[in-house]
Motif scaffolding. Sequence first.
Motif, short mmCIF file in Angstrom:
data_model
loop_
_atom_site.label_atom_id
_atom_site.label_comp_id
_atom_site.label_asym_id
_atom_site.label_seq_id
_atom_site.Cartn_x
_atom_site.Cartn_y
_atom_site.Cartn_z
N VAL A 1 -15.23 -37.30 20.95
CA VAL A 1 -15.30 -36.03 20.20
C VAL A 1 -16.72 -35.45 20.28
O VAL A 1 -17.70 -36.16 20.01
CB VAL A 1 -14.92 -36.24 18.71
CG1 VAL A 1 -14.84 -34.91 17.98
CG2 VAL A 1 -13.60 -37.00 18.59
N LYS B 1 -20.92 -31.47 18.12
CA LYS B 1 -20.90 -30.23 17.35
C LYS B 1 -19.66 -30.13 16.46
O LYS B 1 -19.73 -29.65 15.33
CB LYS B 1 -20.96 -29.04 18.32
CG LYS B 1 -21.34 -27.75 17.66
CD LYS B 1 -21.64 -26.69 18.69
CE LYS B 1 -22.06 -25.41 17.99
NZ LYS B 1 -22.43 -24.38 18.96
N GLU B 2 -18.55 -30.63 17.00
CA GLU B 2 -17.30 -30.58 16.20
C GLU B 2 -17.39 -31.51 15.00
O GLU B 2 -16.95 -31.17 13.90
CB GLU B 2 -16.10 -30.97 17.08
CG GLU B 2 -15.70 -29.84 17.99
CD GLU B 2 -14.58 -30.23 18.95
OE1 GLU B 2 -13.78 -31.13 18.63
OE2 GLU B 2 -14.54 -29.60 20.04
N GLN C 1 -19.64 -29.97 12.39
CA GLN C 1 -19.03 -28.90 11.61
C GLN C 1 -17.99 -29.44 10.63
O GLN C 1 -17.91 -28.99 9.49
CB GLN C 1 -18.41 -27.86 12.53
CG GLN C 1 -19.45 -26.81 12.86
CD GLN C 1 -19.19 -26.08 14.17
OE1 GLN C 1 -18.29 -26.46 14.94
NE2 GLN C 1 -20.00 -25.07 14.45
N ALA C 2 -17.24 -30.44 11.07
CA ALA C 2 -16.23 -31.04 10.18
C ALA C 2 -16.91 -31.69 8.97
O ALA C 2 -16.44 -31.56 7.83
CB ALA C 2 -15.41 -32.07 10.95
N VAL D 1 -8.08 -36.21 15.21
CA VAL D 1 -8.44 -35.38 16.40
C VAL D 1 -7.95 -36.02 17.70
O VAL D 1 -7.67 -37.19 17.79
CB VAL D 1 -9.97 -35.13 16.49
CG1 VAL D 1 -10.40 -34.15 15.43
CG2 VAL D 1 -10.78 -36.40 16.46
#
Length: 352
Positions: free
Chosen positions: A300, A303-304, A307-308, A352
């Motif tokens: 993953v 950046k994701e 943000q999560a 995810v």
Amino acid sequence: MKWEDNVRKVVPYVAGEQPNKENMIKLNTNECPYPPAPGVVEAASKMDCDELRLYPNSEVAPLVQALAEYYHVKPSQVFVGVGSDDVLAMAFLTFFNGKEPILFPDVTYSFYDVWADLYRIPYKTCALDENWHINPEDYKQPNGGVIFPNPNAPTGLLENLSVVEEIIQANRDVVVIVDEAYIDFGGESALPLLEKYDNLLIVQTFSKSRAMAGLRIGFCIGNEKLIQYLNDAKFSFNSYTMNLPSQLLGVEAVKDDAYFKDITAKIQKTRERVKKELAELGFTFPDSKANFIFVSHKSVPAKEIYQALREQDIYVRFWDKERINNCLRITIGTDEQMDCLIDFLKKYLQKV
Ligand code: PMP
């Protein structure tokens, strides 16, 4: 506008954000999750505000004295500033005036290139190797000075003292600054090398291991001559840099060695167990000896995850910068805070 031709234009350093939300988990600026030493808290509550009428001691003498005793050096070998950022800024101004570029790692504290640009100091970065280590050979080229953090930031990796010494040894004609902002979390300080090298300046801070980022206290230790030159520059700039409360409370922090050792040991213990849990979740990271871990996930993008986490009011640090844009720097908080982080990551990564 014509006057703009004469403006010193700079691209400022961007500090980690300081959100102030109830129940947030703030793991983005390497602050200490524990309160300052009890003696600091007590002295703060008893502070005599009448004294604030007066200018503070411009030499910060009581704090210099306390640090000299603690680190077994002479007071004339200690310089105190308003956070280690202030000490470092003064050191750049004082020591880096050569024609050759100063050298520092490509992945490092992102304030170094900002000060270099501010003062118009030429600089060159030396790439860390594929395991994020400093290669001492890179620091054996003509230069106007050297600076690196140990442990490095944001990687958290500690270099052996033999590597630090090799770099100092190869650079006897310039000043070598070792930024030890994170040394108290399991690293071996370069302080013993001061006896051998008059060109070595060691910078430390009260912001992390002494839980006092809000008071802005930093210091450096070096040969008496280096410190004299730093003081000359400081007294040509602003005599009264450190406010009185910081001076008084700084001394109280140094007095309580047991508390200092206790909180730094606690943070290291938490760090080591969090490393195991992060590894089980598929994260990889250099083996940090600091109060943070620099992680990447195997599938993953950083950046994701950043943000999560943010949506849950869990703040970590992410830089959209070449080489490190798939990494997150996670400060070690209390055990409870780290449990929340890990619990969230477990659930999130399943989805995810
Ligand atoms: N050096 C390094 C490597 C850092 O990460 C920091 C924290 N931003 C500093 C110096 C400055 O810390 P302070 O000014 O709070 O002492």
